[in-house]
Design a protein around this motif. Structure first.
Motif, PDB file in Angstrom:
ATOM      1  N   ARG A  48      -4.052   7.341  11.358  1.00  0.00           N
ATOM      2  CA  ARG A  48      -3.484   6.994  10.055  1.00  0.00           C
ATOM      3  C   ARG A  48      -4.537   6.832   8.946  1.00  0.00           C
ATOM      4  O   ARG A  48      -4.415   7.443   7.874  1.00  0.00           O
ATOM      5  N   SER A  52      -5.063   9.497   5.609  1.00  0.00           N
ATOM      6  CA  SER A  52      -5.039   9.040   4.226  1.00  0.00           C
ATOM      7  C   SER A  52      -6.312   9.455   3.505  1.00  0.00           C
ATOM      8  O   SER A  52      -6.263   9.941   2.361  1.00  0.00           O
ATOM      9  N   ASN A  57      -0.512  13.834   4.861  1.00  0.00           N
ATOM     10  CA  ASN A  57       0.619  12.931   5.072  1.00  0.00           C
ATOM     11  C   ASN A  57       0.640  12.521   6.539  1.00  0.00           C
ATOM     12  O   ASN A  57       0.963  13.329   7.414  1.00  0.00           O
ATOM     13  N   ALA A  58       0.286  11.280   6.805  1.00  0.00           N
ATOM     14  CA  ALA A  58       0.205  10.815   8.188  1.00  0.00           C
ATOM     15  C   ALA A  58       1.546  10.927   8.904  1.00  0.00           C
ATOM     16  O   ALA A  58       1.592  11.172  10.112  1.00  0.00           O
TER      17      ALA A  58
END
Length: 452
Positions: A48, A52, A57-58
């Motif tokens: 994650r 970022s 887009n995680a």
């Protein structure tokens, strides 16, 4: 999930059946995607902050584990990264695994894989994933196998989908180090990972780990990575959350894939940590010793009563120990805590089928349909769904689920037989009938391909 083949499932789509039915039927060393809710959650947590930092887009990023003892990782498409189980078990720290992720994310962010896949863009992302899986068999197994079926030759498959240029590698290293620094992770871990592969370029290709064949390594590249790390001396601080989820992912993977005696030797009896309790529970379950397995998992439940993955594991242990009502209760608790996780739903449905009453079978069908809606290409779930449909008297959908399961496990002729049966039983034009037609078309195309 069976103890003999724990964690294992395959996620595919109808668009790649032509390729994958041919791939899976070949006698090359099988490569299987390991699907486990807990492991995938842990990998998402590790990825994650890097996603970022990379501007990705995680929520759309998938990081999947390929069951293979070789050390490798590769990008499948603009949202999918594969990491070999052998590489995860080889690494010692969360930062090292995050370095691998950062490097592969850089290939995505820099457009390397997009350019490479431009000539098959029209086939859609699912087809791209199928081509990558086909090439993966050839890259680390039999070089004359599946990729040759999918793309014409194993070498062309690897050039198309795997092998990065030295320029791409340098670019990905530099960008990956930058992502790590932005996320507060020391880029020195990237150099530590490359040190594992140091000296492999001197080996013959057959003795090299696949990582070196797909990610060109040289002393100059290592020197540059060390330079990138040195430039971010302020980056990196201990991260207890990352360490915890890395330990859970690596610990569960090792407990299921390694010999239980090895696991029990490695985990001290005095260790009462979450990961130690989980590893001992899995090891005793694999022996099998249900009483000891349940003692360990109950101790973990007492510590983490609101953790869905703990209740899921307890449900698996109980189900495979034939304690069906208790298994249903554990899976139900897991579903309450994580109602949208398809793999937990599939386990709950399996436990309900094991109870085998009118009410449990009706509920199992509803639960398994929910699981399929979220993850429609897991063979074991499809087998259970077929049983649920059959018990409900819906023979058309039972045949369809069976056809899809056979297709995904490479049993082309069986898939065709059951798809034809489903097509005859289901209303013409219905969604189920259309799915049966997809299988029939894929089977026919594969049969034609095999005759060339």
């Amino acid at each position: 999930m069976a103890a003999a083949r724990p964690l294992i499932g395959v996620r595919l789509t109808a668009a790649v059946m032509v390729i994958l039915m041919a791939v899976l039927a070949l006698p090359a060393r099988a490569q299987t995607i390991i699907r486990d809710a807990e492991i995938e959650y842990a990998l998402r947590e590790l990825a994650r902050p890097l996603a970022s930092a990379a501007g990705l887009n995680a929520a759309n990023l998938r990081i999947l584990v390929l069951r293979d003892s070789n050390l490798n990782a590769f990008v499948a498409d603009s949202r999918t990264i594969f990491i070999h189980s052998g590489l995860i078990l080889k690494l010692d720290r969360a930062e090292e695994l995050q370095a691998v992720m950062a490097h592969e994310m850089a290939h995505i962010a820099n457009g390397h894989i997009t350019r490479r896949l431009s000539n098959i863009r029209g086939a859609g992302s699912a087809a791209k994933l199928g081509l990558v899986l086909a090439a993966a068999v050839a890259a680390t197994g039999n070089p004359k196998a599946a990729a040759g079926v999918a793309l014409g030759s194993s070498s062309s498959a690897q050039r198309l989908l795997f092998v990065h240029t030295r320029g791409e590698e340098s670019s990905a290293d530099q960008a990956g180090a930058r992502y790590m620094a932005r996320a507060g992770i020391s880029p020195q871990a990237m150099a530590d990972v490359l040190e594992i592969f140091r000296g492999q370029e001197a080996l013959t290709p057959g003795r090299q780990d696949p990582y070196v064949r797909t990610h060109p390594l040289s002393s100059e590249r290592l020197r540059r990575v060390k330079g990138y790390a040195a430039a971010f001396t302020d980056a990196g601080a201990p991260n207890a959350k990352a360490d915890y989820w890395f330990a859970r992912a690596r610990g569960k993977l090792g407990a299921f894939l390694q010999n239980p005696s090895y696991t029990l030797r490695k985990v001290k009896k005095s260790d009462k940590s979450d990961v130690a309790l989980m590893r001992r529970a899995v090891a005793y379950h694999k022996r099998p010793d249900p009483a000891k397995a349940l003692k360990e998992i109950n101790a973990l439940v007492a510590k983490r009563g609101n953790d869905p993955f703990v209740h899921e594991l307890k449900g698996q242990i109980l189900l495979e120990s034939r304690q069906f009502p208790a298994a249903v209760a554990s899976y139900a608790r897991a579903v309450n805590l994580s109602p949208k996780e398809p793999q937990i739903l599939a386990g709950y449905g399996r436990a309900l089928l094991a109870v085998n009453t009118r009410d449990s079978n009706r509920k199992a069908l509803s639960v398994l349909e929910q699981a399929r809606a979220r993850d429609p290409f897991a063979p074991r779930m499809l087998r259970d769904l077929g049983v649920a449909y059959a018990r409900a008297g819906n023979n058309g959908m039972a045949s369809l689920s069976t056809a899809e399961r056979y297709a995904l496990t490479g049993r082309l002729r069986d898939a065709q037989v059951h798809a034809k049966r489903a097509s005859d039983l289901l209303p013409r034009g219905s969604s189920g009938w259309q799915r049966a037609q997809d299988i029939l078309r894929a089977a026919q195309a594969a049969a034609k391909r095999s005759k060339r």
